[in-house]
Design an enzyme around this catalytic site. Structure first.
Site, mmCIF file in Angstrom:
data_model
loop_
_atom_site.group_PDB
_atom_site.id
_atom_site.type_symbol
_atom_site.label_atom_id
_atom_site.label_comp_id
_atom_site.label_asym_id
_atom_site.label_seq_id
_atom_site.Cartn_x
_atom_site.Cartn_y
_atom_site.Cartn_z
ATOM 1 N N HIS A 67 0.838 -1.203 0.000
ATOM 2 C CA HIS A 67 0.000 0.000 0.000
ATOM 3 C C HIS A 67 0.865 1.242 0.000
ATOM 4 O O HIS A 67 1.951 1.253 0.574
ATOM 5 C CB HIS A 67 -0.958 0.032 1.198
ATOM 6 C CG HIS A 67 -0.304 -0.160 2.528
ATOM 7 N ND1 HIS A 67 0.061 -1.412 2.996
ATOM 8 C CD2 HIS A 67 0.053 0.726 3.496
ATOM 9 C CE1 HIS A 67 0.620 -1.278 4.191
ATOM 10 N NE2 HIS A 67 0.636 0.006 4.521
ATOM 11 N N HIS B 43 0.697 5.238 1.152
ATOM 12 C CA HIS B 43 0.000 6.225 1.968
ATOM 13 C C HIS B 43 0.007 7.547 1.203
ATOM 14 O O HIS B 43 1.070 8.020 0.786
ATOM 15 C CB HIS B 43 0.744 6.476 3.278
ATOM 16 C CG HIS B 43 0.806 5.305 4.207
ATOM 17 N ND1 HIS B 43 -0.014 5.187 5.301
ATOM 18 C CD2 HIS B 43 1.599 4.204 4.213
ATOM 19 C CE1 HIS B 43 0.280 4.066 5.948
ATOM 20 N NE2 HIS B 43 1.259 3.447 5.312
HETATM 21 P P1 AMP Z 1 1.914 0.337 7.457
HETATM 22 O O1 AMP Z 1 1.781 -1.149 7.193
HETATM 23 O O2 AMP Z 1 3.009 0.646 8.440
HETATM 24 O O3 AMP Z 1 2.061 1.129 6.197
HETATM 25 O O4 AMP Z 1 0.620 0.840 8.203
HETATM 26 C C1 AMP Z 1 -0.660 0.318 7.970
HETATM 27 C C2 AMP Z 1 -1.655 1.445 7.931
HETATM 28 O O5 AMP Z 1 -2.931 0.859 7.799
HETATM 29 C C3 AMP Z 1 -1.685 2.337 9.174
HETATM 30 O O6 AMP Z 1 -1.597 3.687 8.753
HETATM 31 C C4 AMP Z 1 -3.041 2.016 9.812
HETATM 32 O O7 AMP Z 1 -3.615 3.146 10.429
HETATM 33 C C5 AMP Z 1 -3.846 1.548 8.624
HETATM 34 N N1 AMP Z 1 -4.922 0.606 8.899
HETATM 35 C C6 AMP Z 1 -4.859 -0.499 9.664
HETATM 36 N N2 AMP Z 1 -6.030 -1.163 9.642
HETATM 37 C C7 AMP Z 1 -6.856 -0.450 8.839
HETATM 38 C C8 AMP Z 1 -8.207 -0.606 8.409
HETATM 39 N N3 AMP Z 1 -8.964 -1.637 8.804
HETATM 40 N N4 AMP Z 1 -8.737 0.325 7.579
HETATM 41 C C9 AMP Z 1 -7.982 1.376 7.166
HETATM 42 N N5 AMP Z 1 -6.707 1.575 7.537
HETATM 43 C C10 AMP Z 1 -6.150 0.685 8.362
#
Ligand code: AMP
Length: 139
Positions: free
Chosen positions: A103, A105
């Site tokens: 993903h 951001h």
């Molecule tokens: P990272 O893997 O470090 O890039 O972070 C994962 C991101 O996913 C974080 O910013 C979380 O706030 C976000 N996140 C986790 N679970 C969910 C969810 N169910 N829906 C939307 N965002 C999420």
């Protein structure tokens, strides 16, 4: 390289087993609001291809996916009325990754406004609904 685990939370969102505040979807990618936003309008763009991170993403799927990242980023900037964007992508725990489905951001930025902490406070659902609507309207 560690194998892709289809039980991760973004795979569940892709399969419709978990809800999300959707911004964009086509055959290549899905974009939705981050539930713990680091800035107002923080959006995630994920590929439909099951890739753990950037390094196991099939090279031929990368171009179409990045086109969607760019398209959503433009809508986030416009819809949120941002001055700029920060775009981040983490790989493996050591790289700051928490959810093991690739993903990007998309973080709207405003002059003199700092980012909140990564995975900080949960946002109120009505705020996520409103921001998703603003971004969808700018697509
Ligand atoms: P990272 O893997 O470090 O890039 O972070 C994962 C991101 O996913 C974080 O910013 C979380 O706030 C976000 N996140 C986790 N679970 C969910 C969810 N169910 N829906 C939307 N965002 C999420």
């Amino acid at each position: 390289m560690t194998a892709y685990d289809p039980s991760n939370i973004f795979a569940k969102i892709l399969r419709g087993e978990m809800p999300c505040h959707k911004v964009f979807e086509d055959d290549v990618a899905l974009a939705f609001m981050d539930i713990m936003p680091r800035s107002e309008g923080h959006t995630l763009v994920i590929p439909k291809v099951p890739a753990r991170g950037l390094l196991d993403m099939p090279a031929d799927a990368l171009g179409p996916y990045m086109q969607r990242v760019q398209k959503v980023a433009a809508a986030v900037k416009k819809g949120m009325g941002a001055d700029g964007l920060t775009i981040q992508q983490f790989n493996e725990t050591a790289g700051g990754q928490i959810v093991f489905h690739l993903h990007f951001h998309i973080l709207p930025r405003w002059e003199a406004t700092s980012l909140k902490p990564h995975t900080g406070a949960m946002e109120k659902p009505d705020v996520l609904v409103a921001n998703a609507a603003r971004i969808r309207a700018a697509l």
